[in-house]
Write an enzyme that holds these catalytic residues in place. Structure first.
Site, PDB file in Angstrom:
ATOM      1  N   GLY A  15      32.125  75.758   2.049  1.00  0.00           N
ATOM      2  CA  GLY A  15      30.974  76.640   2.039  1.00  0.00           C
ATOM      3  C   GLY A  15      30.586  76.982   3.457  1.00  0.00           C
ATOM      4  CB  ALA A  16      27.344  77.750   5.030  1.00  0.00           C
ATOM      5  CG  ASN A 109      20.979  68.296   5.255  1.00  0.00           C
ATOM      6  OD1 ASN A 109      21.172  67.990   6.431  1.00  0.00           O
ATOM      7  ND2 ASN A 109      20.869  69.558   4.871  1.00  0.00           N
ATOM      8  CE  LYS A 198      21.086  67.567  10.153  1.00  0.00           C
ATOM      9  NZ  LYS A 198      20.965  68.231   8.863  1.00  0.00           N
ATOM     10  CG  ASN A 202      17.173  68.382   6.788  1.00  0.00           C
ATOM     11  OD1 ASN A 202      17.253  69.591   6.940  1.00  0.00           O
ATOM     12  ND2 ASN A 202      18.168  67.564   7.082  1.00  0.00           N
ATOM     13  CG  ASN A 206      15.843  71.747   3.571  1.00  0.00           C
ATOM     14  OD1 ASN A 206      16.620  72.587   3.141  1.00  0.00           O
ATOM     15  ND2 ASN A 206      16.123  71.014   4.629  1.00  0.00           N
ATOM     16  CB  SER A 268      20.735  74.394   2.988  1.00  0.00           C
ATOM     17  OG  SER A 268      20.095  73.125   3.024  1.00  0.00           O
TER      18      SER A 268
END
Length: 318
Positions: A15-16, A109, A198, A202, A206, A268
């Site tokens: 994917g990305a 993540n 992180k 996130n 998110n 994301s």
């Protein structure tokens, strides 16, 4: 003395994230093999296209693309770019594509993702976490839009390597590959601490991007949402410290300042909700909440955000 052969790299989930790092590694001369599903035909025909604000417009064609993991050659490194929501399906794919003693890196993540995958893997495989600091998304089959950043840090989780220096050396070997592709990368000594750091970014961005239908510029431009972001960050920092993980001084304010310097970005999870895909609520919210609760640390704002997102997802799936 003969040199060790160059490692063969497999991408599980193009994917990305997997597409971005795999494309740059391949263009740097590494032998990279890509596992795809729905986008296999498009990538096999047209290759991978990266539109990057940092690296420019890049193409990889032809691509060593595979529809089935069993058709891939044995890979010395496997970079797993699939979302954590697909982790139950990962172990058989890894088993088919891994060379003996391969290094498996989860470019995912959230918290404890390696803990859940480890029992499903062969004992001879090394498992590492890969922490990606990047603004990237897919815009179509085989097309990747890269807005900013791109650093990736690696840390060892488990496997046959002895404690200490041997594990850090394997993480450094992986980081060296990424540096060879022109990316910032470092080996980190403590995976859990790195994942908590992180999460400080996130968790708020998110979830709030979904709940408030807003990008980072909108979230940062409103004093109420900005204050909420900071409060959520401070809860995550407090939980990490309760678990014994050190955090940089004034970390929440440093992340807020860094986000202000970023280009406008939709995280994301926003894309997952917008496109009807399962969101990574367990890894990003449920697992950290459980870990914090186990040491008596409450995160009421994080829990409320998780409950609101769970409602939205359950209503959509009903």
């Amino acid at each position: 003395m003969s040199q060790s052969p160059a490692p063969r790299i497999g991408i599980i989930g193009t994917g990305a994230i997997g597409g971005f790092y795999g494309l740059l590694l391949a263009r740097a001369g590494y032998d990279v093999h890509f596992l795809l599903r729905s986008e296999y035909a498009a990538v096999a025909e047209r290759g991978l296209q990266l539109n990057s604000a940092v690296h420019g417009a890049l193409q990889l064609a032809p691509v060593q693309a595979y529809r089935n993991a069993g058709d891939m050659p044995p890979c010395d490194w496997l970079l797993v770019g699939a979302k954590t929501t697909a982790n139950a399906e990962l172990a058989p794919l890894i088993a088919q594509a891994a060379a003996p003693g391969a290094k498996v890196v989860l470019l995912q993540n959230g918290l404890a993702v390696e803990d859940e995958l480890r029992p499903l893997l062969a004992d001879d495989l090394h498992l590492l976490g890969g922490l990606c600091y990047i603004c990237v998304h897919r815009s179509g089959p085989g097309a990747i839009e890269h807005q900013a950043l791109g650093a990736i840090n690696l840390a060892y989780h488990s496997g046959p390597a002895a404690e200490g220096e041997a594990r850090l050396a394997l993480a450094e070997e992986g980081a060296g590959m990424f540096r060879g592709a022109g990316l910032d990368s470092a080996a980190m000594p403590n995976l859990a601490q790195t994942r908590w750091q992180k999460l400080v970014w996130n968790v708020p961005y998110n979830g709030l991007s979904v709940l408030l239908d807003a990008d980072t510029r909108q979230l940062m431009g409103n004093p109420d949402s900005r204050a909420l972001i900071r409060d959520l960050m401070l809860e995550v920092v407090q939980a990490a410290q309760a678990l014994g993980h050190g955090m940089p001084d004034n970390y929440a304010d440093k992340l807020l300042a860094a986000t202000e310097r970023m280009p406008d970005y939709l995280p994301s999870m926003y894309h997952d909700f917008a496109q009807g895909r399962p969101a990574e609520l367990h890894a990003i919210y449920e697992a950290p909440l459980a870990a914090a609760a186990a040491v008596g640390c409450d995160m009421p704002r994080v829990r409320a955000l998780y409950q609101a997102l769970s409602f939205i997802q359950a209503r959509r799936e009903a």
